[in-house]
Design a protein around this motif. Structure first.
Motif, short mmCIF file in Angstrom:
data_model
loop_
_atom_site.label_atom_id
_atom_site.label_comp_id
_atom_site.label_asym_id
_atom_site.label_seq_id
_atom_site.Cartn_x
_atom_site.Cartn_y
_atom_site.Cartn_z
N GLY A 1 0.84 -1.19 0.00
CA GLY A 1 0.00 0.00 0.00
C GLY A 1 0.87 1.24 0.00
O GLY A 1 2.10 1.15 0.12
N GLY A 2 0.27 2.39 -0.16
CA GLY A 2 1.01 3.64 -0.07
C GLY A 2 1.57 3.83 1.32
O GLY A 2 1.00 3.34 2.31
N SER A 3 2.68 4.55 1.42
CA SER A 3 3.33 4.75 2.73
C SER A 3 2.39 5.38 3.74
O SER A 3 2.35 4.98 4.91
N GLY A 4 1.63 6.39 3.30
CA GLY A 4 0.71 7.05 4.21
C GLY A 4 -0.44 6.15 4.62
O GLY A 4 -0.88 6.16 5.77
N LEU B 1 -0.42 2.86 4.80
CA LEU B 1 0.09 1.86 5.73
C LEU B 1 0.35 2.46 7.11
O LEU B 1 0.07 1.83 8.13
N LEU B 2 0.88 3.69 7.13
CA LEU B 2 1.16 4.33 8.42
C LEU B 2 -0.11 4.48 9.23
O LEU B 2 -0.12 4.27 10.45
N SER B 3 -1.20 4.83 8.57
CA SER B 3 -2.46 5.03 9.28
C SER B 3 -3.01 3.74 9.86
O SER B 3 -3.86 3.75 10.75
N LYS B 4 -2.52 2.60 9.35
CA LYS B 4 -3.01 1.30 9.81
C LYS B 4 -2.11 0.65 10.87
O LYS B 4 -2.45 -0.40 11.41
N LEU B 5 -0.96 1.27 11.17
CA LEU B 5 0.01 0.61 12.02
C LEU B 5 -0.52 0.27 13.41
O LEU B 5 -0.18 -0.76 13.99
N GLN B 6 -1.35 1.15 13.96
CA GLN B 6 -1.82 0.94 15.33
C GLN B 6 -2.76 -0.26 15.45
O GLN B 6 -2.93 -0.80 16.54
N ILE B 7 -3.35 -0.68 14.33
CA ILE B 7 -4.31 -1.79 14.40
C ILE B 7 -3.91 -2.95 13.49
O ILE B 7 -4.65 -3.93 13.40
N GLY C 1 -1.24 -5.13 13.54
CA GLY C 1 -0.62 -6.33 14.05
C GLY C 1 0.61 -6.73 13.28
O GLY C 1 1.03 -7.89 13.31
N ALA C 2 1.22 -5.79 12.58
CA ALA C 2 2.40 -6.07 11.77
C ALA C 2 3.66 -6.04 12.63
O ALA C 2 3.63 -5.64 13.80
N ASP C 3 4.77 -6.46 12.04
CA ASP C 3 6.06 -6.47 12.73
C ASP C 3 7.02 -5.42 12.18
O ASP C 3 7.85 -4.87 12.92
N ILE C 4 6.93 -5.14 10.87
CA ILE C 4 7.86 -4.23 10.21
C ILE C 4 7.08 -3.30 9.31
O ILE C 4 6.13 -3.71 8.64
N TYR C 5 7.48 -2.03 9.28
CA TYR C 5 6.89 -1.03 8.41
C TYR C 5 7.96 -0.57 7.43
O TYR C 5 9.01 -0.10 7.83
N LEU C 6 7.68 -0.71 6.13
CA LEU C 6 8.61 -0.28 5.09
C LEU C 6 7.99 0.88 4.34
O LEU C 6 6.91 0.74 3.75
N ALA C 7 8.64 2.04 4.37
CA ALA C 7 8.10 3.24 3.74
C ALA C 7 9.03 3.73 2.64
O ALA C 7 10.25 3.59 2.73
N ALA C 8 8.44 4.32 1.61
CA ALA C 8 9.23 4.85 0.50
C ALA C 8 9.92 6.17 0.86
O ALA C 8 10.73 6.67 0.09
N ASP C 9 9.60 6.70 2.02
CA ASP C 9 10.16 7.98 2.45
C ASP C 9 10.38 7.90 3.96
O ASP C 9 9.45 7.63 4.72
N ASN D 1 -2.06 10.31 -4.61
CA ASN D 1 -2.76 11.00 -3.54
C ASN D 1 -1.79 11.37 -2.42
O ASN D 1 -1.14 10.50 -1.85
N PRO D 2 -1.66 12.66 -2.07
CA PRO D 2 -0.73 13.07 -1.01
C PRO D 2 -1.04 12.45 0.34
O PRO D 2 -0.14 12.32 1.18
N GLU D 3 -2.29 12.06 0.58
CA GLU D 3 -2.66 11.46 1.85
C GLU D 3 -2.30 9.98 1.93
O GLU D 3 -2.28 9.40 3.02
N ALA D 4 -2.04 9.38 0.76
CA ALA D 4 -1.84 7.93 0.73
C ALA D 4 -0.43 7.52 0.38
O ALA D 4 0.06 6.50 0.89
N ALA D 5 0.24 8.26 -0.50
CA ALA D 5 1.53 7.82 -1.04
C ALA D 5 2.62 8.86 -0.78
O ALA D 5 2.38 10.07 -0.86
#
Length: 222
Positions: A21-24, A26-32, A34-42, A95-99
């Motif tokens: 998914g887009g970095s933004g 995925l970030l919005s979903k981190l709290q719920i 249940g993942a272990d690692i977050y990989l962001a393009a920025d 989308n600036p809110e998503a990616a």
């Protein structure tokens, strides 16, 4: 990442489940999530996650450079930011809110005082959707990463100075809520090693970063 995950599972017997998914987004979903690692393009996204206590240790992976993706041969002679406001071109933006690239695009175009003048034909959550639309010919130009353009036969990349002034860093972070922090750390170390992930990123055309991680308050050069 699919190649790296498969390679890791084959070598160590540890399955890696990937959610894209887009970095933004995925970030919005981190709290719920249940993942272990977050990989962001920025890395600004992993910085935000660290600030909010969602991520502890972070690892830089590779650099990304943005510019204009166009159809092969650049039939509309796209050369700069001014072409993104042309009314004869079908423009695609993330989308600036998503990616991450969408956020970066807005930042650059606002700095050039043209953001309000852009009338995109297409706005999507991920940069991959932009590249696919370019290849299909449903849009004429889009702001994408250079390395992504290299992966499509029908897309050429046009370097735009306004976007080239800043490279973005792909960054991985271990979630503080991870139920398997040691396993997550092991995979991240593999991800940023030349024996593992970096070689695969490099083969894909990425400008990789020397293995560097921030573990707690200590910066580690491996």
């Amino acid at each position: 990442m699919e190649v790296i995950a498969a390679s890791y599972e084959k070598e160590f017997g540890v399955p890696i489940d990937l959610l894209f998914g887009g970095s933004g987004t995925l970030l919005s979903k981190l709290q719920i999530s249940g993942a272990d690692i977050y990989l962001a393009a920025d890395s600004s996204y992993t910085d935000l996650a660290t600030r909010d206590g969602l991520v502890s240790d972070t690892f830089d992976v590779a650099y990304l450079t943005a510019g204009a993706g166009v159809r092969r041969g650049n039939p509309y002679d796209v050369v700069g930011v001014e072409d993104l406001v042309r009314r004869d071109l079908r423009v695609g933006l993330a989308n600036p809110e998503a990616a991450s690239i969408g956020q970066f695009t807005e930042q650059i175009l606002r700095g050039q005082d043209v953001w309000e003048d852009v009338t995109p034909e297409l706005t999507v959550p991920t940069v991959t959707e932009l590249a696919n639309s370019l290849e299909l010919g449903t849009i004429d130009v889009a702001v994408i990463w250079r390395v992504l353009a290299q992966q499509y036969e029908e897309i050429d990349f046009v370097a735009i100075p306004a976007f080239a002034v800043e490279k973005k860093r792909i960054s991985a972070g271990i979630l503080t809520a991870s139920s398997r922090p040691e396993a997550a750390m092991a995979f991240c170390r593999y991800l940023v090693s030349y024996e593992g992930g970096l070689a695969i990123f490099e083969e894909g055309g990425y400008e990789v970063i020397e293995s560097r991680g921030r573990i707690g308050e200590e910066t580690v050069i491996e």
